[in-house]
Each structure stands twice: as structure tokens, then as C-alpha cells.
Design a protein around this motif. Structure first.
Motif, PDB file in Angstrom:
ATOM      1  N   MET A 320      10.561  21.505  22.432  1.00  0.00           N
ATOM      2  CA  MET A 320      11.425  21.431  23.491  1.00  0.00           C
ATOM      3  C   MET A 320      12.426  22.110  24.015  1.00  0.00           C
ATOM      4  N   ALA A 321      12.728  21.847  25.194  1.00  0.00           N
ATOM      5  CA  ALA A 321      13.361  22.249  26.118  1.00  0.00           C
ATOM      6  C   ALA A 321      14.651  22.226  26.893  1.00  0.00           C
ATOM      7  N   PRO A 322      15.301  22.972  26.705  1.00  0.00           N
ATOM      8  CA  PRO A 322      16.019  21.859  27.566  1.00  0.00           C
ATOM      9  C   PRO A 322      16.138  21.528  28.837  1.00  0.00           C
ATOM     10  N   THR A 323      15.512  22.063  29.747  1.00  0.00           N
ATOM     11  CA  THR A 323      14.944  21.373  31.110  1.00  0.00           C
ATOM     12  C   THR A 323      13.894  20.979  31.522  1.00  0.00           C
ATOM     13  N   GLU A 324      13.199  20.748  32.638  1.00  0.00           N
ATOM     14  CA  GLU A 324      12.192  20.462  32.941  1.00  0.00           C
ATOM     15  C   GLU A 324      11.515  21.772  33.610  1.00  0.00           C
ATOM     16  N   LEU A 380       2.109   8.822  25.536  1.00  0.00           N
ATOM     17  CA  LEU A 380       2.397   7.545  24.984  1.00  0.00           C
ATOM     18  C   LEU A 380       2.128   6.868  23.800  1.00  0.00           C
ATOM     19  N   ARG A 381       0.727   6.861  24.320  1.00  0.00           N
ATOM     20  CA  ARG A 381      -0.069   6.116  23.249  1.00  0.00           C
ATOM     21  C   ARG A 381      -0.867   7.142  23.049  1.00  0.00           C
ATOM     22  N   MET A 382      -1.225   7.871  23.638  1.00  0.00           N
ATOM     23  CA  MET A 382      -2.139   8.929  22.495  1.00  0.00           C
ATOM     24  C   MET A 382      -0.936   9.734  21.389  1.00  0.00           C
ATOM     25  N   VAL A 383       0.048  10.164  21.378  1.00  0.00           N
ATOM     26  CA  VAL A 383       1.452  10.760  20.920  1.00  0.00           C
ATOM     27  C   VAL A 383       1.425   9.367  20.013  1.00  0.00           C
ATOM     28  N   ALA A 384       1.147   8.137  20.069  1.00  0.00           N
ATOM     29  CA  ALA A 384       1.671   7.473  18.431  1.00  0.00           C
ATOM     30  C   ALA A 384       0.470   7.012  17.708  1.00  0.00           C
ATOM     31  N   GLU A 385      -1.025   7.414  18.795  1.00  0.00           N
ATOM     32  CA  GLU A 385      -1.958   7.577  17.708  1.00  0.00           C
ATOM     33  C   GLU A 385      -2.446   8.127  17.240  1.00  0.00           C
ATOM     34  N   GLY A 386      -1.356   9.395  17.638  1.00  0.00           N
ATOM     35  CA  GLY A 386      -1.554  10.890  16.408  1.00  0.00           C
ATOM     36  C   GLY A 386      -2.699  11.778  16.902  1.00  0.00           C
ATOM     37  N   HIS A 387      -3.923  11.029  18.570  1.00  0.00           N
ATOM     38  CA  HIS A 387      -4.832  11.800  18.922  1.00  0.00           C
ATOM     39  C   HIS A 387      -4.057  13.323  19.537  1.00  0.00           C
ATOM     40  N   LEU A 388      -2.379  13.274  19.994  1.00  0.00           N
ATOM     41  CA  LEU A 388      -2.082  14.349  19.957  1.00  0.00           C
ATOM     42  C   LEU A 388      -1.522  14.988  19.409  1.00  0.00           C
ATOM     43  N   ASP A 389      -2.092  16.203  19.596  1.00  0.00           N
ATOM     44  CA  ASP A 389      -1.255  17.899  18.272  1.00  0.00           C
ATOM     45  C   ASP A 389       0.070  18.074  19.025  1.00  0.00           C
ATOM     46  N   LEU A 390       0.048  18.620  20.293  1.00  0.00           N
ATOM     47  CA  LEU A 390       1.326  18.745  20.615  1.00  0.00           C
ATOM     48  C   LEU A 390       2.135  18.395  21.876  1.00  0.00           C
ATOM     49  N   LEU A 391       3.303  17.707  21.780  1.00  0.00           N
ATOM     50  CA  LEU A 391       4.148  17.217  23.402  1.00  0.00           C
ATOM     51  C   LEU A 391       5.449  18.210  23.447  1.00  0.00           C
ATOM     52  N   ILE A 392       4.854  18.305  24.417  1.00  0.00           N
ATOM     53  CA  ILE A 392       6.148  19.739  25.594  1.00  0.00           C
ATOM     54  C   ILE A 392       7.060  18.564  26.346  1.00  0.00           C
ATOM     55  N   GLY A 393       8.090  18.775  25.478  1.00  0.00           N
ATOM     56  CA  GLY A 393       9.487  17.931  26.752  1.00  0.00           C
ATOM     57  C   GLY A 393      10.410  18.742  26.779  1.00  0.00           C
ATOM     58  N   THR A 394      11.433  17.346  27.593  1.00  0.00           N
ATOM     59  CA  THR A 394      12.874  18.065  27.365  1.00  0.00           C
ATOM     60  C   THR A 394      13.533  17.217  26.288  1.00  0.00           C
ATOM     61  N   HIS A 395      14.898  17.792  25.554  1.00  0.00           N
ATOM     62  CA  HIS A 395      15.268  17.374  24.424  1.00  0.00           C
ATOM     63  C   HIS A 395      15.521  16.084  24.550  1.00  0.00           C
ATOM     64  N   ALA A 396      15.892  15.668  25.827  1.00  0.00           N
ATOM     65  CA  ALA A 396      16.187  13.743  25.305  1.00  0.00           C
ATOM     66  C   ALA A 396      15.005  13.131  25.578  1.00  0.00           C
ATOM     67  N   LEU A 397      14.597  13.965  26.452  1.00  0.00           N
ATOM     68  CA  LEU A 397      12.883  12.446  25.834  1.00  0.00           C
ATOM     69  C   LEU A 397      12.125  12.673  24.666  1.00  0.00           C
ATOM     70  N   LEU A 540      24.813  21.819  39.566  1.00  0.00           N
ATOM     71  CA  LEU A 540      23.922  20.694  40.425  1.00  0.00           C
ATOM     72  C   LEU A 540      23.878  20.247  39.111  1.00  0.00           C
ATOM     73  N   ALA A 541      23.436  18.579  39.695  1.00  0.00           N
ATOM     74  CA  ALA A 541      22.477  18.528  39.160  1.00  0.00           C
ATOM     75  C   ALA A 541      21.578  18.858  37.779  1.00  0.00           C
ATOM     76  N   SER A 542      21.189  18.586  37.312  1.00  0.00           N
ATOM     77  CA  SER A 542      19.753  18.596  36.608  1.00  0.00           C
ATOM     78  C   SER A 542      18.242  18.584  36.919  1.00  0.00           C
ATOM     79  N   ARG A 543      18.644  17.554  37.577  1.00  0.00           N
ATOM     80  CA  ARG A 543      17.103  16.904  39.179  1.00  0.00           C
ATOM     81  C   ARG A 543      17.720  18.091  39.729  1.00  0.00           C
ATOM     82  N   GLU A 544      18.512  18.497  40.884  1.00  0.00           N
ATOM     83  CA  GLU A 544      18.660  19.076  41.458  1.00  0.00           C
ATOM     84  C   GLU A 544      18.202  20.456  41.242  1.00  0.00           C
ATOM     85  N   LYS A 545      19.059  21.155  39.736  1.00  0.00           N
ATOM     86  CA  LYS A 545      18.745  22.555  40.263  1.00  0.00           C
ATOM     87  C   LYS A 545      17.310  22.613  39.700  1.00  0.00           C
ATOM     88  N   ASP A 546      16.397  21.797  39.319  1.00  0.00           N
ATOM     89  CA  ASP A 546      15.011  22.069  38.692  1.00  0.00           C
ATOM     90  C   ASP A 546      14.198  21.754  39.844  1.00  0.00           C
TER      91      ASP A 546
END
Length: 712
Positions: A320-324, A380-397, A540-546
Motif C-alpha cells: 500500500m502506498a499513500p498516493t496513486e 477484483l475477480r482475480m484477487v477474490a479467487e486467489g489468482h493474484l499473488d500481490l495487489l499494489i494500490g493506495t491505502h484507501a482502496l 492540491l487535491a490528491s488527483r491534482e497532485k498526481d
């Protein structure tokens, strides 16, 4: 008047309109208690009263006397209303002018007993003070703005210093006495600290500087104690109750990955991998470890070895990372580390790679707010079925509603450490807790590790990979500013890019942003009108920063002007100049963090430290940066030189640190609070005993604040 309960809304102090309430909210003040804990940045000593006969032009003085005349006049082309008065004491008289404040001619009355403070000038041949701070003294109202040691607070737009002082004074006089002291009497005696109501009064309106210091020390102690109770309580809970899953990993998979890399990992990286894998293999209590290493020391490689170990045991990991932008960067780094292995699946958001001794491809995906609907559903399907070994994303998500059925390793940046473990949203309560690994690029001196990270085990990557270039660092005096800009222009002409960091403005975040906007305007219109200059600041909103960070990363901008609070974790290999304006205002660790943002590619890189400060101390600190590239050494030097730039600096995503009142230089308080907290947790780990009720409430308030800060 009756005392006011500190947990009442701040509007209980006096009638106030919605705008005032909103402005206070911008200062994080909602209740009377919040206001009591909004501490001054500093105090101005306006207590020495001078006789009018002793005043001279150019000096700043405090004068007490009687207002003998007051009237209003219109001045200038804009017909600004001016209030003019005359103040007299036994030795003479002085004129007073308040520009744009004609209404004072109606509210002040001849005969008022007043105290004023300001700079004495000559106006129309007579001594005068322009726009002085002032108070009318009555038996019921002592002075707050002049004629005493005066608090100076951070302000927000529309909130004047006078207004805020009158509110804090009300809070101190009506509510401080109603606060129950959470510390038991024997602890107060042992520690020699002052009682809480007195501390609150002294920290706002002290009689002398020693009283202000006593007040701050007491509030700092309370904060560190709450922090230590949170940390030691968590460690105790984890060691007694938390159930983890032993990861029975397949060692040849990890070894095959490490030996298949086109370079040799450093001894420090291999040591950290071994420490982490030992924790994961043990199972309970689950791992809770901090991996610290400088920018560029190869933390992602260490994390990836742990992720692959989990994958070899059919377990999932989340990074998990703080920003996109940072999540995308992690995704790219992982892809690059696996470049040498066959990659059968290559989609923009999902990649896979065949690793030695892993019977199926290792699959990882990226999920951020910008992920389109179709790939999102697929992920989301792959994650839920256990076919994804690593999910990288923002904390919130990752923490809201993503099902990771086999999650056994959660990796996050350190500022979210209070969030990752507490939100067991990642797993149901009561089930096995995932192993957690925090990553930090802020070097913490050994002397502070126990205090700040007593809840975590620590692995340190204390060597940089060979081949990381030295970044040429130079202190540039103000009179060489044009030459520094010329050098930036030369680098851009050669196809490179540059960062310009704006000076810190103490008074408020708003002013930091204002300064950055002004600096951006000046650089883009006057200094580099022909170049593409971008702007990035904390508001700046995080979208703008990104968006701005992506433009800079993709070379659509030549120069990025940024405030200190900005997300600097970004990797832009083409950026070769880091110009830091007002470098003397930052802590060494923070300057070192900025410097680590350049020199990430093959081009020679430079860090220019602009400083206007004449002080020897500033020169000594900045020269340490010229000659030292070891972040841990710099953190120690910073600590010894007691620079208030705070070891944590502004943390990676630029928000305030966990400690608001205390700072890491309160070494004696840190030690005492740690000792007291350890004693309390040993005797009463859940803080259930009635004598600890106040302390438990303080700890919960502290955790709620940190928690709210994380989820913002």
C-alpha cells in the motif's frame, strides 16, 4: 461565571458566527479542549514597559498610559479610514496611527487606560507608533496583546491574532480549571511535572519564559506518555493475543529470484530479507517490522523477496502506498525487478512472471482510483479467487472493500502504521492477522528507535547499492542566486529537469501555499518565461497532485516548484537538479530526503542549498550536508545540534508527525515517559484500573487523532 466543560463545542465560550466556527475548524479546533491544546508557536516578550521620555526612533517598545485623544481621518486616494490617537504617561506623549481601522475611533475612548506595543517612528516631526498592538486595561480584563509575554499562534485566513488570543484567554480562564489531571499524584511527584491546569495556563499566558517551558514540558510529557502507552500496549497485545500464520515458504523460489537478478543484492539487503523471512516462518505473533533504508537503498527488492516467499506458500500480499503516483511507481519497480524472468501476462494493470522453482506464474496487479472499470473488475475477480499473488494500490482502496482471502503479508509506508494494524478490515477480527511490514526512508537515529518504534522490530538497510552516484552538494549564498538559476537553465537546455523547493513559512500552511504560488509565478514569468514550470503544494487535491507529478515524470514539465510538504517519494530519473530555497529552515534529515530525489538516473546530479542565514550554526549544519551522504549520520548530527526541523521532517506525504507538542529533542522526557508507560502496561495492560481512567482517555484521544489524520 461557571466553568465550561472542555469537551463542549468551542462555541460554548461565547457567541460566534458560522464563519468563525469554520475558521477554527481549519485550525483543527472543534471543542474547547482542542483550543486549549492549540499551542503558541512562540511567545513575544512585550512585558517591559518603557517611559515615553525614553523612546527613540527605530526601536520597538511597550508603553502604558492614558489615551488623551482619538479621532478618525480619511487618507490616500482610496480614502482609507485611519484612526489617530495620542497616548500620554507622566513623562510625555506619543502619537498612534491605525491604518484602515477607522472604527477604533469609535470603540476607543479618551481616558482609556492602555498599553501599546510597536516600532517607534518619526511622523510629521513627532514620535509615533504605526498600527501598534494594543489593549485597554480594566479591572476585569488584563492585557493580552501588549504589556505582557504574548502568545503567537498559527493563524488561518480571516482569523486575526487578537481574535484567537481573546478565545484562548477565555478557554484558559473558563475551562482549564475544569480539566481533570490524568496523572496520579505519585507520578506527578516522581516526575516533578506541574499540574495540568497550571501547565495549560502557562503554555498560553506565562508570567515568564521559565513558566512557558514548564507548561510545554508537562503537555509534551502527556503526549509522549499517550504515544508510549499506545505503542507498548500494542506490543503487549500482539505478543499475548495475536495469532499469525506461519508461512511455510519454498526457499529455492526466493533464492532463485535473488540469484537471477542482473546485479548482486547488498549484504544489508540479504540480512533484512533473512530477518523478515524468519518472522514470517515463525507465525505467531505475526510480524510487525519496520524496514528502514535511505531513498535508493533497495527496500522494494527486500519487500519483493518476502512477497515471493508468501506466494510460494500460496498466500497473498498487499503493498500500500499513500498516493496513486507512488503506487504506480511500486508497480513499475516490481515489474523492473522481474524483467529478467519470462512474463507471459502483460496488461497495463496486471503482469505475471515465471520464477525459478515456482510451478505457476507469479501474478501482480495495480489498483488505484484511476483504474478503469473493466480492468478493475478483472483485478477484483482475480484477487477474490486467489489468482493474484500481490495487489499494489493506495491505502484507501485496499482497505475498503477489497477481498483478499489468503492475505498474509501487508506492506505499508510507516506513516500508516497506526492504521494498518488497527483496521483489521484487511482480515476479519479474531482470524489470523497478516504479517505487517512498514517501510520508511526517514533514517531514525538509534537513540530514538525504541521510543518511536518500540512496537516494531527494526531491519535497517545501512548501505547503498554500488554504483549509486554521489550527488554534488553545494551551499549557494544569496548573492549567487542568478548563477544558480543559470545553472538550472543550462541543465534544462541539456534535456534534464529540476526541482525547486520553496522555503518553509512558519506562520501557517496557507502561507506556505501562498509563497509557493508566488514563487511559481515569479519563476515562470520573470526567471524562466520560456520553460515549462509546474507547481505542487499540499493544498492540491490528491488527483491534482498526481496529475502534476505524472506531467513531471513524463517530462511534460522542465521545472517543478514544490513546497516541503509535497509527496517527494517520486522517482524521476531525468531530474538532475534539486534547488532548495531557504535551506537553513529545514532539518538535515529532510534536506537529505530532498537530495535523494535526484541522481536516480545515469546523469550527474546536483543539490543546491540556497541560504540567506548569516548564523554560524546554519552554516555548520549545511556544511555537514555537503560532506556527509549517510542519512543516519545526518539524523544524529541533527539531533545533537537540536535543530527544530524535526527528525521526521514532514513525513513523506507531508503531513504532521505523530507528535504535535513534544519533539524528538525532549530526550529526558522521552526516557521518563517510556519508563512510566512500561510500568503501567506491566501492571495494567488494558488500562482498566480506575486510577488509570484519565490516562486511558488521553491514550484514546491520541490514537483517535492519529487515526483521523491517517484517514484524511
Amino acid at each position: 461565571p461557571n466553568p465550561i466543560d472542555p469537551d463542549q463545542p468551542v462555541s460554548a465560550l461565547r457567541r460566534m458566527d458560522g464563519k468563525t466556527v469554520q475558521r477554527l475548524e481549519q485550525l483543527d479546533v472543534r471543542t474547547v479542549r482542542d483550543l486549549l491544546y492549540t499551542l503558541p508557536r512562540r511567545h513575544d516578550d512585550r512585558a517591559d514597559i518603557a517611559s515615553i521620555a525614553d523612546l527613540y526612533p527605530g526601536g520597538t517598545f511597550n508603553v502604558e498610559g492614558q489615551l488623551t485623544d482619538i479621532r478618525s481621518a480619511n487618507v490616500g486616494q482610496r480614502r482609507l479610514q485611519l484612526a489617530e490617537g495620542v497616548l500620554s504617561d507622566d513623562t510625555g506623549q506619543i502619537e498612534l496611527q491605525w491604518f484602515g481601522q477607522g472604527y477604533l475611533a469609535r470603540s476607543l475612548k479618551p481616558g482609556n487606560h492602555m498599553v501599546v506595543s510597536g516600532k517607534v517612528e518619526i511622523h510629521r516631526g513627532r514620535l509615533s507608533i504605526s498600527s501598534p498592538e494594543y489593549d485597554v486595561i480594566t479591572p476585569r480584563q488584563p492585557p493580552l496583546n501588549a504589556g505582557r509575554i504574548t502568545p503567537v499562534y498559527r493563524l488561518t485566513q480571516g482569523m486575526t491574532a487578537r481574535n484567537l488570543r481573546s478565545l484562548t484567554w477565555l478557554a484558559v480562564t473558563r475551562s482549564a480549571g475544569a480539566i481533570t489531571d490524568p496523572l496520579p499524584a505519585d507520578m506527578l511527584q516522581r516526575t516533578g511535572l506541574v499540574a495540568l491546569p497550571n501547565a495549560i495556563r502557562d503554555v498560553h499566558y506565562p508570567t515568564d519564559s521559565a513558566a512557558a517551558d514548564r507548561g510545554r514540558r508537562r503537555l509534551a510529557f502527556d503526549e509522549i506518555l499517550a504515544f508510549q502507552l499506545a505503542i507498548l500496549g500494542r506490543r503487549h497485545h500482539r505478543e499475548r493475543n495475536a495469532v499469525g500464520l506461519p508461512i511455510k515458504y519454498h526457499a529455492p523460489t526466493v533464492d532463485g529470484f535473488l540469484s537471477g537478478l542482473p546485479f548482486t543484492p547488498t549484504a544489508a539487503q540479504l540480512r533484512c530479507v533473512a530477518e523478515i523471512l524468519a518472522d514470517m516462518g515463525r507465525g505467531s505473533p505475526p510480524m510487525s517490522r519496520l524496514l528502514q533504508g535511505e531513498v535508493g537503498s533497495g527496500k522494494t527488492l527486500v519487500a519483493l523477496a518476502a512477497i515471493l516467499a508468501a506466494a510460494s506458500a500460496h498466500r497473498q500480499s498487499a503493498l500500500m502506498a499513500p498516493t496513486e503516483v507512488l503506487a504506480e511507481q511500486h508497480f513499475r519497480t516490481v515489474s523492473q525487478l522481474l524483467e529478467g524472468f519470462d512474463q507471459p501476462l502483460q496488461q497495463p494493470n496486471i503482469l505475471s512472471a515465471y520464477l525459478p522453482n515456482l510451478p505457476r506464474p507469479f501474478t501482480f496487479g495495480l489498483l488505484t482510483g484511476s483504474t478503469r472499470a473493466a480492468p478493475r473488475r478483472e483485478l477484483l475477480r482475480m484477487v477474490a479467487e486467489g489468482h493474484l499473488d500481490l495487489l499494489i494500490g493506495t491505502h484507501a482502496l485496499i482497505q475498503d472493500g477489497v477481498e483478499l482471502p489468503n492475505l498474509s503479508l501487508a506492506i505499508a509506508d510507516e506513516q500508516h502504521r497506526f492504521g494498518v494494524e488497527q483496521r483489521s478490515a484487511l482480515r476479519g477480527e479474531g482470524e489470523e492477522q497478516p504479517h505487517s511490514l512498514m517501510m520508511s526512508a526517514t533514517p531514525i537515529p538509534r537513540t530514538l528507535q525504541l521510543t518511536l518504534y518500540g512496537d516494531l522490530d527494526i531491519s535497517t538497510i545501512d548501505e547503498l547499492p554500488p554504483g549509486r552516484q554521489e550527488i554534488l552538494t553545494r551551499v549557494v549564498p544569496e548573492d549567487k542566486r542568478r548563477a544558480a538559476y543559470g545553472f538550472v537553465r543550462q541543465q534544462v537546455a541539456a534535456g534534464r529537469q529540476a526541482f525547486v523547493i520553496c522555503p518553509l513559512v512558519e506562520e501557517s500552511d496557507k502561507l506556505d501555499v501562498r509563497a509557493a504560488i508566488d514563487e511559481h509565478k515569479r519563476l515562470s514569468e520573470e526567471v524562466f518565461p520560456d520553460l515549462r514550470v509546474g507547481l505542487m503544494h499540499g493544498r492540491l487535491a490528491s488527483r491534482e497532485k498526481d496529475k502534476v507529478m505524472r506531467q513531471f515524470r513524463d517530462a511534460a514539465l522542465d521545472i517543478l516548484v514544490a513546497t516541503a510538504v509535497v509527496e517527494v517519494g517520486i522517482d524521476v530519473p531525468n531530474a538532475t537538479v534539486m534547488l532548495i530555497d531557504g535551506a537553513d529552515r529545514f532539518g538535515l534529515s529532510q534536506l537529505h530526503q530532498f537530495r535523494g530525489r535526484v541522481g536516480r538516473g545515469e546523469h550527474k546530479s546536483y543539490c543546491l542549498l540556497m541560504s540567506e542565514s548569516e548564523s554560524e550554526r546554519a552554516a555548520e549544519r549545511l556544511s555537514a550536508l555537503e560532506s556527509t551522504r549517510d542519512g543516519f549520520k545526518l539524523a544524529e548530527i541533527d539531533l545533537q545540534m537540536r535543530h527544530e526541523g524535526d527528525i521526521f521532517g514532514t513525513t513523506q506525504s507531508g503531513d504532521q508527525t505523530v507528535l504535535r507538542i513534544a519533539n524528538v529533542f525532549d530526550q529526558d522526557l522521552l526516557a521518563i515517559a517510556r519508563q512510566e508507560a512500561a510500568g503501567i502496561i506491566e501492571a495494567d495492560p488494558e488500562l482498566k484500573h480506575p486510577r488509570h481512567a484519565g490516562i486511558a482517555a488521553e491514550r484514546n484521544r491520541f490514537l483517535n487523532r492519529v487515526q483521523a489524520h491517517i484517514s484524511d
